[in-house]
Design an enzyme around this catalytic site. Structure first.
Site, PDB file in Angstrom:
ATOM      1  N   THR A 162       0.828  -1.208   0.000  1.00  0.00           N
ATOM      2  CA  THR A 162       0.000   0.000   0.000  1.00  0.00           C
ATOM      3  C   THR A 162       0.859   1.254   0.000  1.00  0.00           C
ATOM      4  O   THR A 162       0.641   2.186  -0.784  1.00  0.00           O
ATOM      5  CB  THR A 162      -0.919   0.009   1.239  1.00  0.00           C
ATOM      6  OG1 THR A 162      -1.707  -1.176   1.251  1.00  0.00           O
ATOM      7  CG2 THR A 162      -1.838   1.219   1.217  1.00  0.00           C
ATOM      8  N   TYR A 199     -12.861  -3.592  -2.769  1.00  0.00           N
ATOM      9  CA  TYR A 199     -14.004  -3.174  -3.580  1.00  0.00           C
ATOM     10  C   TYR A 199     -15.025  -4.294  -3.790  1.00  0.00           C
ATOM     11  O   TYR A 199     -16.216  -4.081  -3.648  1.00  0.00           O
ATOM     12  CB  TYR A 199     -13.561  -2.605  -4.939  1.00  0.00           C
ATOM     13  CG  TYR A 199     -14.687  -1.905  -5.673  1.00  0.00           C
ATOM     14  CD1 TYR A 199     -15.083  -0.624  -5.304  1.00  0.00           C
ATOM     15  CD2 TYR A 199     -15.378  -2.533  -6.708  1.00  0.00           C
ATOM     16  CE1 TYR A 199     -16.128   0.010  -5.945  1.00  0.00           C
ATOM     17  CE2 TYR A 199     -16.429  -1.919  -7.355  1.00  0.00           C
ATOM     18  CZ  TYR A 199     -16.805  -0.639  -6.969  1.00  0.00           C
ATOM     19  OH  TYR A 199     -17.841  -0.013  -7.593  1.00  0.00           O
ATOM     20  N   TYR A 220      -2.874 -10.295   4.322  1.00  0.00           N
ATOM     21  CA  TYR A 220      -2.887  -8.887   4.735  1.00  0.00           C
ATOM     22  C   TYR A 220      -4.325  -8.446   4.912  1.00  0.00           C
ATOM     23  O   TYR A 220      -5.080  -8.354   3.943  1.00  0.00           O
ATOM     24  CB  TYR A 220      -2.164  -8.049   3.672  1.00  0.00           C
ATOM     25  CG  TYR A 220      -2.129  -6.555   3.901  1.00  0.00           C
ATOM     26  CD1 TYR A 220      -2.379  -5.988   5.155  1.00  0.00           C
ATOM     27  CD2 TYR A 220      -1.808  -5.705   2.858  1.00  0.00           C
ATOM     28  CE1 TYR A 220      -2.328  -4.615   5.342  1.00  0.00           C
ATOM     29  CE2 TYR A 220      -1.744  -4.317   3.039  1.00  0.00           C
ATOM     30  CZ  TYR A 220      -2.014  -3.793   4.283  1.00  0.00           C
ATOM     31  OH  TYR A 220      -1.961  -2.431   4.466  1.00  0.00           O
ATOM     32  N   ARG A 226      -9.251  -0.111   4.518  1.00  0.00           N
ATOM     33  CA  ARG A 226      -9.073   0.151   3.089  1.00  0.00           C
ATOM     34  C   ARG A 226      -9.893  -0.792   2.210  1.00  0.00           C
ATOM     35  O   ARG A 226     -10.358  -0.395   1.141  1.00  0.00           O
ATOM     36  CB  ARG A 226      -7.595   0.036   2.704  1.00  0.00           C
ATOM     37  CG  ARG A 226      -6.738   1.214   3.155  1.00  0.00           C
ATOM     38  CD  ARG A 226      -5.303   1.063   2.661  1.00  0.00           C
ATOM     39  NE  ARG A 226      -4.483   2.215   3.028  1.00  0.00           N
ATOM     40  CZ  ARG A 226      -4.267   3.259   2.245  1.00  0.00           C
ATOM     41  NH1 ARG A 226      -4.829   3.317   1.055  1.00  0.00           N
ATOM     42  NH2 ARG A 226      -3.501   4.259   2.650  1.00  0.00           N
ATOM     43  N   LYS A 282      -0.397 -10.075   8.163  1.00  0.00           N
ATOM     44  CA  LYS A 282      -0.232  -8.689   8.584  1.00  0.00           C
ATOM     45  C   LYS A 282      -1.609  -8.210   9.014  1.00  0.00           C
ATOM     46  O   LYS A 282      -2.525  -8.090   8.191  1.00  0.00           O
ATOM     47  CB  LYS A 282       0.308  -7.823   7.445  1.00  0.00           C
ATOM     48  CG  LYS A 282       0.371  -6.335   7.785  1.00  0.00           C
ATOM     49  CD  LYS A 282       0.797  -5.502   6.584  1.00  0.00           C
ATOM     50  CE  LYS A 282       0.759  -4.013   6.907  1.00  0.00           C
ATOM     51  NZ  LYS A 282       1.130  -3.162   5.736  1.00  0.00           N
ATOM     52  N   ILE A 330       4.991  -4.594  10.065  1.00  0.00           N
ATOM     53  CA  ILE A 330       5.233  -4.043   8.726  1.00  0.00           C
ATOM     54  C   ILE A 330       4.827  -2.593   8.853  1.00  0.00           C
ATOM     55  O   ILE A 330       3.656  -2.258   8.934  1.00  0.00           O
ATOM     56  CB  ILE A 330       4.456  -4.796   7.645  1.00  0.00           C
ATOM     57  CG1 ILE A 330       4.957  -6.242   7.550  1.00  0.00           C
ATOM     58  CG2 ILE A 330       4.608  -4.096   6.291  1.00  0.00           C
ATOM     59  CD1 ILE A 330       4.237  -7.100   6.527  1.00  0.00           C
TER      60      ILE A 330
END
Length: 292
Positions: free
Chosen positions: A44, A107, A133, A138, A161, A203
């Site tokens: 990202t 999305y 992840y 997001r 993560k 991370i």
């Protein structure tokens, strides 16, 4: 290999918006010199959403080249299309990376069963370790601990993560997976508490700016020296918040530019340079924490 402080590396760009490979090399060397345990390339923070496949693959390849086997490189390889994620996984697997970081599809809002099918298909195509992840802020879709536990049975899926910022989520996941399943924090603000509760590393976005401190924080926590680790975290805690007052990586790039580590703070549209007030604020925090 996948424990400690991994830097969610920015992708430097010049004034024309092209990849600045000299700047990238400088950043990689900066993190090696400051004790980072590894790098995450084109996640990202590396603007994966706006790098076409050829650039994405090339940035990862060059990051591996610049790292010279001194620290491992994990490649961001996720996509909201399973077929595209598999393509990236196959292509990036040939670059010399240590493993993959694969984000929950964004999305689409997949069901939990859809996530299981998605990541199993990716892991089947992978010849290297895959780190899941989860970043629902997001992606909207949230991968639940039960889903993580099922995916953890795949031989190629070795960790996650977790960017939920929830310590309870960490505990819920720990209760369902084996002790050797790697759980990394993806939320700098809660990273110290995450590590003190048995997380294996981070991370980190903040590590772009203060890699030595983030590495020390992880080293101290791994040694069980939580009082000293908390003291290190308190020294940089204002950065954890300040770097996110605009969408990541807007402020991290500006901070690196002010530090003289990259020659331009340019981003790919639709992200733009920070507002004047944001610039002033991050520079103030950087001075207070001794970065400037």
């Amino acid at each position: 290999m996948f424990k400690g402080s991994f830097v969610a590396l920015v992708t430097p760009m010049d004034e024309k918006g092209d990849i600045d490979y000299k700047g990238l090399q400088k950043l990689v060397e900066f993190h090696i010199q400051n004790g980072s345990h590894g790098l995450v390339s084109v996640g990202t923070t590396g603007e994966s959403a706006t790098l076409p496949f050829d650039e994405h693959i090339d940035v990862v390849k060059r990051t591996v080249e610049f790292a010279q086997n001194k620290i491992p490189v994990i490649a961001g390889s996720g996509a909201n299309s399973t077929a595209e994620a598999i393509f990236l996984t196959e292509q990036l697997g040939q670059t010399g990376i240590a493993g993959f970081l694969s984000v929950v599809p964004y999305y689409n809002k997949p069901q939990q069963k859809g996530m299981i099918a998605h990541f199993n298909a990716i892991a089947d195509a992978a010849d290297l370790p895959v780190i899941l992840y989860n970043v629902p802020s997001r992606t909207v879709a949230d991968m639940l601990p039960e889903t993580v536990a099922e995916l953890a049975t795949h031989k190629n899926i070795i960790g996650i993560k977790d960017a939920t910022g929830s310590i309870q989520r960490l505990k819920d996941t720990q209760a369902l997976v084996s002790e050797d399943f790697i759980i990394l924090s993806g939320d700098d603000a809660s990273a110290y508490e995450f590590l003190s509760e048995g997380g294996h590393g981070v991370i980190s976005v903040t590590a772009n700016i203060v890699p030595a401190q983030m590495a020390e924080l992880c080293n101290l926590a791994a040694a069980g020296q939580y009082t000293q680790a908390r003291e290190v975290n308190e020294q940089i805690s204002a950065l954890h918040e300040a770097l996110f007052i605009e969408p990541n990586p807007v402020l991290p790039k500006w901070a690196l530019y002010k530090m003289g580590l990259i020659e331009s703070a340019n981003l790919r549209l639709p992200l733009v340079l920070p507002e004047l007030e944001s610039k002033k604020y991050i520079e103030q925090v950087m001075r207070e924490t001794g970065v400037l």
